[in-house]
Design a protein around this motif. Structure first.
Motif: not given
Length: 275
Positions: A181-191
């Motif tokens: 969830q951290v990868l998909l909800r925090v990192l993905l939108p910013q990357l």
């Protein structure tokens, strides 16, 4: 008295200053071309703009007697197909691996050294290997683009992920988010917007690899055509083709910029994009 570093031109001034180098180059070319043609009317190194325009128009309108195809558009569509597929695959791999490397230390420890080494391998040096492995068809040309562009995208996204504030990751975990969830909800939108910017930077390199591959083994394509006519010193074809490639690269760059501004306006509202 204002310092030079604080002087900023107006919008109209930026346009004029931006056009000035092109005008100077055009004047220099016309001067050299007229000088050479005055000495030798049959000189082919620096053709006149009218000669180049005539050749380009012929390539854009006349059908090939043997195939019935219009040369310019056949070459353009072939090259665009290769560049879009190659860069698209690179962007997909770069996003997935960049997120994993940037967000999960165990995966970063395993893959980051491999990506670093891969980014240092000159892609042109392994082009013969690609032709042996994949043949001289489309796969080898696309593979060259992927191998040349993907490591750059991975390293750029990984570095951006590592520069994100730790507070964001800590808050997400405090609220109960799992690793995925951290990868998909925090990192993905910013990357994702960063990926579009990195892809824009990689387009020039992708075109370089494509032109090189087409020059060695192809039956159509912009790079193939340039290297085909070089033996005849057909600068009236080569120079317009170079300008055409530059225009296509610019349009692709602006398309990615437009998609980024449309999909991620928050990224461009601050310091995300000053290009």
């Amino acid at each position: 008295m204002k310092r030079l570093i604080n002087l900023a031109p107006s919008r109209g001034g930026r346009w004029l200053l931006g056009l000035l180098p092109f005008l100077l180059l055009a004047m220099l070319y016309l001067s050299l071309s007229n000088t050479r043609l005055a000495e030798n009317p049959n000189d082919r190194l620096l053709p006149t703009p009218s000669t180049m325009a005539s050749s380009f128009y012929h390539l854009a309108t006349a059908e090939n007697v043997r195939t019935g195809e219009v040369v310019l558009w056949t070459d353009t569509f072939a090259s665009l197909e290769r560049i879009v597929i190659g860069v698209g695959i690179s962007a997909l791999i770069g996003l997935m691996v960049g997120i994993l490397n940037g967000g999960i230390p165990i995966i970063r420890a395993k893959l980051s050294p491999l990506v670093t080494v891969a980014s240092l391998i000159p892609p042109m040096a392994i082009l013969p290997i690609l032709f042996i492995a994949f043949g001289t068809g489309e796969a080898a040309k696309i593979a060259l683009i992927v191998i040349g562009v993907t490591p750059f995208l991975i390293r750029d996204l990984q570095g951006h992920a590592l520069r994100l504030p730790d507070e964001q990751l800590i808050k997400a975990q405090t609220l109960g988010a799992s690793s995925w969830q951290v990868l998909l909800r925090v990192l993905l939108p910013q990357l994702t917007p960063r990926l579009l910017n990195a892809t824009r930077l990689a387009l020039g390199t992708a075109w370089l690899f494509l032109i090189a591959a087409e020059a060695i083994a192809a039956q159509e394509g912009l790079g193939y055509r340039i290297f085909l006519v070089r033996r005849y010193l057909s600068m009236d074809v080569i120079l317009p083709y170079v300008a055409w490639i530059t225009l296509l690269a610019f349009l692709l760059d602006q398309l990615l910029a437009w998609v980024s501004r449309l999909a991620f306006p928050w990224y461009h509202s601050g310091e995300g994009d000053k290009s």
